[in-house]
Design an enzyme around this catalytic site. Structure first.
Site, mmCIF file in Angstrom:
data_model
loop_
_atom_site.group_PDB
_atom_site.id
_atom_site.type_symbol
_atom_site.label_atom_id
_atom_site.label_comp_id
_atom_site.label_asym_id
_atom_site.label_seq_id
_atom_site.Cartn_x
_atom_site.Cartn_y
_atom_site.Cartn_z
ATOM 1 N N SER A 76 0.859 -1.184 0.000
ATOM 2 C CA SER A 76 0.000 0.000 0.000
ATOM 3 C C SER A 76 0.892 1.228 0.000
ATOM 4 C CB SER A 76 -0.894 0.015 1.246
ATOM 5 O OG SER A 76 -1.534 1.273 1.397
ATOM 6 N N TYR A 114 -2.075 -1.177 9.927
ATOM 7 C CA TYR A 114 -2.025 -1.247 8.465
ATOM 8 C C TYR A 114 -0.701 -0.679 7.973
ATOM 9 C CZ TYR A 114 -3.759 -0.837 3.630
ATOM 10 O OH TYR A 114 -3.941 -0.967 2.271
#
Length: 258
Positions: A145, A162
């Site tokens: 990401s 995350y």
């Protein structure tokens, strides 16, 4: 002229393929000529993706698989090999984004992020790499990401587990790339920014305030559109990237530049 993006005769495996970017990539592989195995926990959704792939004339199988469970992954990869004979491409796409900072999230949520986002890549790769080494060929693409390298102070985007787990994907990608390049295996990562998917549709895309802020800051002035990740996926999965190793390509409209 040789089509370096042609995947005719190749077999691709996509984890987290029941919806969103994974389903899009699976279909893109088929349109490029590959037979595709789609893996996820939701077999009903996988069967829908399988049907779309088969409309292209390519072969497909849908396999229920929990990427955090070693026996489940082992059985799934063996099923692919038994069906198609080998695996050329592994797209490690399965992932989760848990909201919250270290001062508020639970230990369970922290562990869930690492189990799916990092352990899932480890297990899937573990049961694909041996036959890639034996054949002297393989393409592994890990979906990380943009949040592996940038963070965001917006309340809806505070996701510390995350950030941490996707950063770990980059470290794993580099390590695997260095170790397996000698066997004809390339390992690279992609860093998508905001794309509408099942994971984001019910959260980030529901907030007009967040979208306005995102669009104002992002140089492209918008989130990514459906299919805009596929070119990078195909590039890193094909012979067009035969000498590209251990790289991280960000697909974010330029957001990481500001």
């Amino acid at each position: 002229m040789e089509n370096l993006f042609d995947l005719t005769g190749k077999v691709a495996v996509v984890t987290g393929a029941s919806s969103g970017l994974g389903a899009d990539a699976a279909l893109a592989y088929a349109k490029a000529g590959a037979d595709v195995a789609v893996l996820a926990r939701r077999v009903d959704k996988l069967n829908e993706v399988k049907a779309e792939i088969e409309k292209t004339g390519r072969k497909a199988i849908a396999i229920g698989c929990d990427v955090t469970n070693e026996e489940s992954v082992k059985e799934a990869m063996q099923t692919v090999i038994d069906t198609f004979g080998h695996i050329d491409i592994l797209l490690n796409n399965a992932g989760i984004a848990v909201r919250g900072g270290v001062d508020s999230m639970t230990e369970e949520d922290w562990d869930k992020s690492f189990d799916i986002n990092v352990k899932g890549i480890f297990l899937a790769s573990k049961y694909v790499i041996p036959q890639m080494k034996e054949r002297g060929y393989g393409k592994i693409v890990n979906i990380a990401s943009v949040n592996a390298v940038i963070a965001d102070k917006h309340d809806m985007f505070i996701r510390h587990s995350y950030n941490a787990s996707k950063s770990a994907v980059l470290g794993l990608t580099k390590g695997m790339a260095c170790s397996y390049a000698r066997y004809g295996i390339t390992v690279n990562a992609i860093g998508p920014a905001l794309f509408e998917s099942e994971m984001t549709a019910g959260t980030l895309f529901k907030s007009e305030q967040f979208l306005n802020t995102y669009n104002a800051v992002n140089p492209a002035g918008r989130p990514g559109n459906k299919g805009e990740l596929n070119g990078t996926v195909l590039y890193l999965s094909s012979d067009a990237s035969s000498y590209v190793q251990g790289q991280f390509i960000i697909v974010d409209g330029g957001g990481a530049l500001v």
